[in-house]
Structures are given as C-alpha cells and as structure tokens.
Design a protein around this motif. Structure first.
Motif, mmCIF file in Angstrom:
data_model
loop_
_atom_site.group_PDB
_atom_site.id
_atom_site.type_symbol
_atom_site.label_atom_id
_atom_site.label_comp_id
_atom_site.label_asym_id
_atom_site.label_seq_id
_atom_site.Cartn_x
_atom_site.Cartn_y
_atom_site.Cartn_z
ATOM 1 N N LEU A 117 -35.968 -8.121 22.053
ATOM 2 C CA LEU A 117 -35.227 -8.804 20.986
ATOM 3 C C LEU A 117 -36.166 -9.123 19.831
ATOM 4 C CD1 LEU A 117 -33.353 -11.289 23.335
ATOM 5 C CD2 LEU A 117 -32.232 -9.524 21.963
ATOM 6 N N ARG A 118 -35.608 -9.220 18.633
ATOM 7 C CA ARG A 118 -36.380 -9.701 17.490
ATOM 8 C C ARG A 118 -36.212 -11.218 17.392
ATOM 9 N NH1 ARG A 118 -35.146 -4.799 13.269
ATOM 10 N NH2 ARG A 118 -37.152 -3.789 13.598
ATOM 11 N N VAL A 119 -37.192 -11.856 16.767
ATOM 12 C CA VAL A 119 -37.249 -13.323 16.817
ATOM 13 C C VAL A 119 -37.366 -13.921 15.414
ATOM 14 C CG1 VAL A 119 -38.711 -15.258 17.555
ATOM 15 C CG2 VAL A 119 -38.321 -13.327 19.105
ATOM 16 N N ILE A 120 -36.553 -14.923 15.149
ATOM 17 C CA ILE A 120 -36.800 -15.796 13.987
ATOM 18 C C ILE A 120 -37.428 -17.064 14.545
ATOM 19 C CG2 ILE A 120 -35.795 -17.215 12.159
ATOM 20 C CD1 ILE A 120 -33.714 -15.118 11.681
ATOM 21 N N TYR A 121 -38.676 -17.319 14.174
ATOM 22 C CA TYR A 121 -39.446 -18.442 14.728
ATOM 23 C C TYR A 121 -39.489 -19.546 13.662
ATOM 24 C CZ TYR A 121 -43.103 -20.527 17.672
ATOM 25 O OH TYR A 121 -43.833 -21.349 18.511
ATOM 26 N N CYS A 122 -38.815 -20.680 13.933
ATOM 27 C CA CYS A 122 -38.702 -21.742 12.921
ATOM 28 C C CYS A 122 -39.872 -22.716 12.980
ATOM 29 C CB CYS A 122 -37.421 -22.540 13.127
ATOM 30 S SG CYS A 122 -35.929 -21.552 12.976
ATOM 31 N N VAL A 123 -40.353 -23.055 11.801
ATOM 32 C CA VAL A 123 -41.380 -24.096 11.662
ATOM 33 C C VAL A 123 -40.967 -24.986 10.492
ATOM 34 C CG1 VAL A 123 -43.231 -22.609 12.544
ATOM 35 C CG2 VAL A 123 -42.814 -22.721 10.075
ATOM 36 N N GLY A 124 -41.569 -26.164 10.416
ATOM 37 C CA GLY A 124 -41.262 -27.040 9.278
ATOM 38 C C GLY A 124 -41.654 -28.471 9.572
ATOM 39 N N GLU A 125 -42.087 -29.162 8.514
ATOM 40 C CA GLU A 125 -42.547 -30.542 8.681
ATOM 41 C C GLU A 125 -41.409 -31.550 8.500
ATOM 42 O OE1 GLU A 125 -42.726 -28.854 5.953
ATOM 43 O OE2 GLU A 125 -42.261 -30.185 4.287
ATOM 44 N N LYS A 126 -41.620 -32.757 9.022
ATOM 45 C CA LYS A 126 -40.667 -33.852 8.808
ATOM 46 C C LYS A 126 -41.043 -34.595 7.522
ATOM 47 C CE LYS A 126 -39.842 -34.592 13.689
ATOM 48 N NZ LYS A 126 -40.185 -35.433 14.835
ATOM 49 N N LEU A 127 -40.128 -35.423 7.066
ATOM 50 C CA LEU A 127 -40.346 -36.118 5.786
ATOM 51 C C LEU A 127 -41.627 -36.961 5.742
ATOM 52 C CD1 LEU A 127 -39.234 -36.413 2.966
ATOM 53 C CD2 LEU A 127 -37.827 -38.319 3.758
ATOM 54 N N PRO A 128 -41.927 -37.755 6.767
ATOM 55 C CA PRO A 128 -43.161 -38.548 6.688
ATOM 56 C C PRO A 128 -44.417 -37.677 6.556
ATOM 57 C CG PRO A 128 -41.761 -39.344 8.468
ATOM 58 C CD PRO A 128 -41.138 -38.078 7.970
ATOM 59 N N ASP A 129 -44.376 -36.490 7.166
ATOM 60 C CA ASP A 129 -45.524 -35.570 7.047
ATOM 61 C C ASP A 129 -45.639 -35.047 5.623
ATOM 62 O OD1 ASP A 129 -46.135 -35.715 9.814
ATOM 63 O OD2 ASP A 129 -44.505 -34.311 10.215
ATOM 64 N N ARG A 130 -44.529 -34.724 5.030
ATOM 65 C CA ARG A 130 -44.538 -34.250 3.641
ATOM 66 C C ARG A 130 -45.041 -35.368 2.723
ATOM 67 N NH1 ARG A 130 -44.666 -30.065 0.126
ATOM 68 N NH2 ARG A 130 -43.661 -28.803 1.735
ATOM 69 N N GLU A 131 -44.513 -36.581 2.946
ATOM 70 C CA GLU A 131 -44.881 -37.697 2.058
ATOM 71 C C GLU A 131 -46.359 -38.073 2.183
ATOM 72 O OE1 GLU A 131 -40.518 -39.790 1.482
ATOM 73 O OE2 GLU A 131 -41.833 -40.548 3.050
ATOM 74 N N ALA A 132 -46.903 -37.846 3.373
ATOM 75 C CA ALA A 132 -48.318 -38.174 3.576
ATOM 76 C C ALA A 132 -49.228 -36.992 3.220
ATOM 77 C CB ALA A 132 -48.542 -38.585 5.026
ATOM 78 N N GLY A 133 -48.633 -35.900 2.744
ATOM 79 C CA GLY A 133 -49.437 -34.730 2.369
ATOM 80 C C GLY A 133 -49.977 -33.961 3.567
ATOM 81 N N ARG A 134 -49.314 -34.146 4.734
ATOM 82 C CA ARG A 134 -49.785 -33.459 5.954
ATOM 83 C C ARG A 134 -48.987 -32.198 6.269
ATOM 84 N NH1 ARG A 134 -49.548 -38.781 8.355
ATOM 85 N NH2 ARG A 134 -47.469 -38.212 9.050
ATOM 86 N N HIS A 135 -48.143 -31.750 5.337
ATOM 87 C CA HIS A 135 -47.202 -30.662 5.666
ATOM 88 C C HIS A 135 -47.900 -29.368 6.068
ATOM 89 C CE1 HIS A 135 -47.901 -31.012 1.354
ATOM 90 N NE2 HIS A 135 -47.735 -29.698 1.243
ATOM 91 N N LEU A 136 -49.003 -29.023 5.385
ATOM 92 C CA LEU A 136 -49.683 -27.763 5.735
ATOM 93 C C LEU A 136 -50.312 -27.855 7.127
ATOM 94 C CD1 LEU A 136 -51.365 -26.813 2.316
ATOM 95 C CD2 LEU A 136 -49.219 -25.963 3.256
ATOM 96 N N GLN A 137 -50.890 -29.021 7.396
ATOM 97 C CA GLN A 137 -51.511 -29.232 8.720
ATOM 98 C C GLN A 137 -50.489 -29.111 9.851
ATOM 99 O OE1 GLN A 137 -53.658 -32.803 7.398
ATOM 100 N NE2 GLN A 137 -54.066 -33.051 9.616
#
Ligand code: PEP
Length: 232
Positions: A117-137
């Motif tokens: 099967l082919r796969v769509i692998y989801c990733v993504g940060e939560k709001l507190p991570d974005r607000e703290a500038g940790r989204h890339l980490q």
C-alpha cells in the motif's frame, strides 16, 4: 502518480452507505478530467462499496499486525482485498483523540508498505508548540519515524489548523514544507482548513505537492474548485 495530489479525508462521514454512494458519485463526476492524482479516504465500511473512475481509494487508518487476536482492528491485506491502494497514518485525530504514539504510527506505515500500500504519513505541531517557536523541532522528531520510501507521502497538518477554519499562512507552509523536503526528500501535502476561498493562494506556495482535505471534501463542488486551484 500523475501531477499533484488531491486527497479527500471524509473522517467519520457521511452517516449512511446511501449517502456515501451518492457523495462519491458526485465527486467522481466533478473531478473528471482534472490532471491530478485523486484519492478518497472514506470510512472503512464504505471501501468495498466504492469503485470510482479516476479516483484511487484509501483507508483512514490501518493496524500494524497481519492477522490474529486484535479485536476491532483492520489489517493492511484486508484493506487491499477490498480495493484500497493507500492508507493514512498518524492523523492528528488518531494521535490526539485515540492516543497513538510515533512508534505506533511508524509500525503502521511499515506494515502498510510491506503489503504494497502507499502511505500518507501525517505530521504537525500543536498550537503551543507553534507559539513557542518549537514547530520545526516537533515535526523533526515526528519525521524521524517516517520510513523513507517512494511509496510514502508526508502530509503537514498543523493541529491548530485542522477543522478550525484557520489555515496556516503561505509563509508558515513554505518554511515547513522546505524543512520536511530537506529532511526526508518526499512529496509533502498541506492539510488544515483548505477551502475554496484559500485554495489558490495555498496551491501557489513552493513545495506544496498537493492537499489533504477534510471538511471541504464533503462538498463536491467546493472540492472540485480546490482541485482546479491545484491543477493550475
Ligand atoms: C484533515 O482531516 O486531514 C483535515 C485537514 O481537515 P480539514 O480540512 O477539515 O481541516
């Protein structure tokens, strides 16, 4: 895979098989002719009922074992045998509502790939991570579990943008997609409140290889407009 990817995640909708058949038929007609790879992820139970021209089918989740005493779970081979060629793993609703860990998501992706099967692998940060500038980490950590394969596509879905009507900005998407490509070298879809009103602007962002669409994929005319924006 032809062109960019337009993927519909129906989540736990619509409520009956009659409505699912009607919605799928409308979608099939409206998407005809768009030079995109078109994917539909309906609830499991509707998969064997659907056979659509020009639209590949996938499941919204999968279990990582092949068979056995796992009440309520569905294996990769079962999905294949009813017509699925794709699966989504690691959707934020499964990570955050059901409690799936990175390790579980990785195992699911590997089992799906093993079954072809082919796969769509989801990733993504939560709001507190974005607000703290940790989204890339945060996303870097999630990416460290992604099996790198030509049959895997990453979907960047910031949790605060899913089902909220608040999409990430073009700048935020551009930064993250470039980051993901540099880390894993795979195609990257954007997901999070993609609508007719923002599709054109988001489709123009560099490194956007397609969209994973929830709410608006239940409205076939709007979904067609989103596809047109991607195909431009
Ligand atoms: C999704 O379910 O993957 C999603 C992006 O949902 P929505 O488009 O409704 O935000």
């Amino acid at each position: 895979m032809e062109g960019r990817i337009l993927a519909a995640n129906w989540k736990m909708n619509p409520p009956t098989k009659e409505e699912a058949l009607k919605l799928a038929a409308e979608m099939e007609g409206l998407l005809e002719g768009l030079p995109l790879t078109k994917l539909l992820f309906p609830p499991f139970v509707y998969l064997p009922l659907l056979k659509l021209r020009g639209i590949e089918l996938g499941a919204q989740d999968v279990f990582y074992e092949e068979k056995g005493a796992f009440t309520g779970e569905v294996s990769p081979l079962m999905l294949k045998s009813v017509g699925a060629t794709w699966v989504i793993v690691g959707h934020s609703e499964r990570r955050n509502v059901i409690g799936e860990t990175d390790e579980i998501v990785r195992r699911k992706a590997e089992a799906a790939l093993k079954a072809g099967l082919r796969v769509i692998y989801c990733v993504g940060e939560k709001l507190p991570d974005r607000e703290a500038g940790r989204h890339l980490q945060v996303v870097e950590e999630q990416l460290s579990y992604v099996p790198v394969s030509e049959n895997v596509v990453v979907a960047y879905e910031p949790v605060w943008a899913i089902g909220t009507g608040r999409n990430a900005t073009p700048e935020q998407i551009e930064e993250m997609h470039a980051f993901i490509k540099a880390k894993v070298g795979l195609k990257v879809l954007y997901g999070g409140s993609v609508k007719e009103r923002n599709a054109r602007e988001l489709a123009a962002v560099p490194n956007v290889d397609g969209f994973l669409v929830g709410g608006a994929s239940l409205r076939p005319r709007e979904f067609r407009k989103i596809g047109e924006a991607l195909a431009e």
